[in-house]
Design an enzyme around this catalytic site. Structure first.
Site, PDB file in Angstrom:
ATOM      1  N   CYS A   1      -6.189   5.247   7.586  1.00  0.00           N
ATOM      2  CA  CYS A   1      -5.799   3.878   7.848  1.00  0.00           C
ATOM      3  C   CYS A   1      -6.814   3.731   9.379  1.00  0.00           C
ATOM      4  O   CYS A   1      -7.681   2.361   9.362  1.00  0.00           O
ATOM      5  CB  CYS A   1      -4.879   3.358   7.655  1.00  0.00           C
ATOM      6  SG  CYS A   1      -3.914   4.165   9.575  1.00  0.00           S
TER       7      CYS A   1
ATOM      8  N   CYS B   1       0.517  -1.170   0.192  1.00  0.00           N
ATOM      9  CA  CYS B   1       0.459  -0.275  -0.072  1.00  0.00           C
ATOM     10  C   CYS B   1       0.943   0.776   0.177  1.00  0.00           C
ATOM     11  O   CYS B   1      -0.029   2.417  -0.066  1.00  0.00           O
ATOM     12  CB  CYS B   1      -0.436   0.033   1.231  1.00  0.00           C
ATOM     13  SG  CYS B   1      -2.088  -1.696   1.300  1.00  0.00           S
TER      14      CYS B   1
END
Length: 371
Positions: free
Chosen positions: A358, A333
């Protein structure tokens, strides 16, 4: 009869409120009724000191029924139970002889620096003006220039366990250096999602050797990861923002929230320069959902301040930074940032959302999900 405060070992000679008494045979309905409205204290009776049913009932009140009020232990109790009662959600214990408060306090002191997380944070009950005190700490830190002195001030002002969750990024390495220099007692851990760059783990080892501080690796629940991958696939997090946030929650958010249970303060490396969403992040603030003080000791630092501090103190850094990685997360990511790009452009670069988080720094609800 008197009560002893399990968090501090101090005597509560005249309890202000009468508690609703729960017997060890209480069923789910009885617990739900006692917890409803959180109107007042709940007292759980121990018919004998080694009856574990009271411990289980306290945990059920906290976890399943969301009870946030005071839980008292009453009946046949001994001082050696202090740590088990405290870690299971109890706030106070009934003692027949007030002179025995000193014995209970000694028992509490023996576990004062135990880093194993307790079931919940008792600070809101001990620290009445939590928001006011947090604001006061924020103002105090703003007047302190030295990062090391800021860390010392946090330790001076906050009782109990202080947790530092490090990502081994530039900010966190600067904070780790200050913690080591300060010599204060702080629990340091990092979230090992199972998908970290090898360079991150190498930085963990290098930092431990440099500072003599153990950095605990905290991993997600294996069963939750297996269920996630079975549902979405190995790289299913790229199919949608919802899938990606589910992956972040299981690999990062839930493990973090578990580690913060029982902590009185949480240190993080957030800076106002990171993004528009973080532009007003304070040096210290009360985290209502986690019931602790969140401290961001480098919040007001510029990137120039940070890099100058790292250079001046020869602080070990992740070698990925030299290859264009600014904000480093999981390997699948994260990519390097191109010249002129936003510092967080390398995180989840396939998404079009402007607010890329996140969930670690978004207050969770009681079940640990990002808000």
């Amino acid at each position: 009869m008197a009560l002893v405060d399990l968090a501090t070992g101090t005597l509560v000679a005249d309890p202000a409120e009468v508690a609703t008494v729960i017997e060890p045979t209480a069923d789910t309905e009885a617990l739900a009724a006692a917890a409803s409205g959180n109107a007042g204290p709940v007292a759980i009776r121990f018919p004998v000191f080694n009856d574990g049913r009271g411990i289980s009932l306290a945990r059920l009140l906290r976890e399943r029924h969301g009870f946030t009020g005071e839980i008292r232990a009453i009946g046949h109790l001994i001082p050696d139970l202090a740590q088990f009662l405290l870690r299971s959600g109890f706030d106070t214990a009934e003692i027949a002889d007030p002179d025995q408060a000193t014995v209970w306090k000694s028992s509490v002191e023996r576990i004062k620096h135990n880093y194993q997380p307790g079931f919940r944070n008792l600070l809101p009950l001990r620290w009445d003006a939590s928001r006011t005190e947090s604001k006061s700490l924020d103002e105090r830190l703003d007047r302190i220039q030295s990062l090391t002195d800021r860390i010392r001030e946090v330790r001076r002002r906050v009782e109990g366990r202080i947790a530092f969750s490090t990502s081994l990024g530039l900010e966190d390495q600067a904070i780790l250096h200050a913690i080591a220099e300060s010599g204060v007692d702080i629990d340091v851990f990092t979230l090992d999602t199972g998908r970290l760059f090898p360079e991150v783990l190498e930085t963990v080892e290098l930092s431990e050797l440099r500072y003599g501080i153990r950095i605990r690796l905290v991993v997600p629940e294996a069963a939750e990861v297996e269920a996630l991958v079975a549902r979405d696939g190995v790289f299913g997090f790229r199919d949608s923002v919802e899938n990606r946030k589910s992956c972040c929650e299981i690999r990062k958010v839930r493990p973090l929230n578990r580690e913060l249970e029982g902590a009185q303060a949480w240190i993080s490396g957030l800076r106002r320069d990171h993004s528009e969403e973080r532009a007003s992040v304070p040096l210290a603030a009360w985290d209502e959902a986690r019931a602790l003080v969140k401290v961001n000791p480098v919040a007001d630092w510029s990137t120039q301040d940070l890099t100058a501090y790292i250079a001046a103190n020869n602080i070990p850094v992740n070698p990925l930074h030299a290859r264009g990685f600014v904000s480093i997360g999981c390997a699948p990511c994260t990519r390097a940032v191109q010249p002129g790009e936003h510092p967080r452009a390398g995180r989840w670069w396939w998404e079009n959302e402007e607010k890329k988080e996140c969930g670690l720094h978004v207050n969770p609800n009681r079940k640990g999900r990002a808000a």
